[in-house]
Design an enzyme around this catalytic site. Structure first.
Site: not given
Length: 343
Positions: A140, A165, A271, A274, A297, A306
């Protein structure tokens, strides 16, 4: 004197509650801003005199009158939940009757490898390195700019992402092609750090009171930011002058300019690099669990988004129209009145 001390005692109590929990300064600014908006919306009424009903009215106002996104509304809710739970010690109950902002179901914007090459070709120096880390390691933007020297492991071709995150740590891959450029870059950064030390500065920000636990750590080379700011600035919390990491808005602006130079019309941003990293890994046959770990994640369902942008559009379904047109000999021609058109 700390400029935050000039704020009202109540707002300062909010700041103190945030800082004692080691929230980032970005979270502090966001929460304080939403709390101030909440108070102003209700005519400067003190939050102690309000509760669930007033919070519900405010959240509905954001969705209906201000037309904010779902994430913005949730951000405001998080700030108010923190206010009543951590500052006022009166946790909010169930908030009934709130009009929720609709969360759009959007697919991530992804660039092709050729487009990535054109974007990187429009960047230079620090901005090129950060963009390469986002595309090459799936970082990120804030994870990139917050990297410290100790987080780069050139021997193992790894990057240690600390306090990412969700306050989670993880290890991601480091492209071998970036090792030499990063090492050259660090030589320049080290000379800047040594100059700061000679001028009586050189201390870097350390989170969670590490500066008190390890008194000499802020001065040590391994704790310095990989991408420091060009100028020293005043830390708004400690009220001391030091060199922070590069401002993320500078990177965002550089990438936007590179996208425009590359003549890319997609609504892309930092972003997007990424997103492209994850999509291209899956296209090359990488296991989705591995991609999930690289991206950090928590839920694999977040990573599965994705899979919908791989290959052709429409979930990689091949339209049957091509077969019809090729069998009829109409492929590549524009029909205006043949049997394929309805009468």
């Amino acid at each position: 004197m700390d400029r935050n001390r000039r704020s009202s005692p109540f707002i300062q109590s909010v700041r103190d509650a945030i800082r004692v929990r080691h929230y980032s300064i970005r979270t502090e600014k966001t929460y304080v801003d939403w709390i101030k908006r909440f108070i102003l919306f209700h005519g400067m009424k003190h939050p102690r005199e309000m509760g669930v009903d007033e919070v519900g009215v405010f959240l509905t106002h954001l969705a209906v009158n201000r037309n904010v996104s779902a994430s913005t509304q949730n951000q405001a809710l998080s700030a108010l939940v923190f206010l009543y739970k951590a500052v006022l010690n009166t946790p909010l109950g169930d908030i009934q009757g709130v009009v929720r902002a609709k969360k759009p179901q959007r697919l991530p914007v992804v660039l092709t490898q050729e487009e990535i090459q054109r974007v990187l070709g429009g960047l230079s120096h620090v901005y090129w390195l950060i963009a390469c880390l986002q595309y090459g390691s799936g970082l990120r933007l804030m994870e990139s700019v917050r990297l410290r020297v100790m987080d780069l492991d050139f021997t193992r071709c790894a990057i240690y992402v600390r306090n990412g995150k969700g306050t989670k740590d993880r290890i991601v891959t480091l492209a071998e092609e970036l090792i030499v450029p990063l090492q050259r870059h660090l030589q320049t950064v080290k000379s800047i750090h040594e100059r700061d030390l000679n001028q009586g500065f050189g201390r870097v920000y350390l989170p969670y009171a590490l500066a008190r636990k390890y008194r000499h750590a802020p001065l040590q080379w391994e704790w310095q930011y990989v991408f420091p700011s060009q100028k020293r600035s005043i830390d708004p919390r400690a009220n001391t002058e030091r060199r922070h990491h590069i401002d993320e808005s500078c990177v965002q602006r550089a990438v936007k300019i590179a996208l425009r130079k590359a003549n890319i019309r997609k609504p892309a941003s930092c972003h997007t690099l990424r997103h492209s990293f994850a999509t291209h890994l899956l296209e090359r046959g990488m296991d989705i669990r591995t991609v999930q770990e690289q991206l950090g994640h928590t839920d694999v369902r977040t990573t599965q988004i994705y899979t919908h942008v791989i290959g052709r559009g429409g979930n990689a379904v091949l339209s049957p129209l091509g077969k019809i047109l090729s069998d009829s000999g109409a492929s590549g021609q524009h029909h205006t009145g043949d049997s394929l058109e309805p009468k």
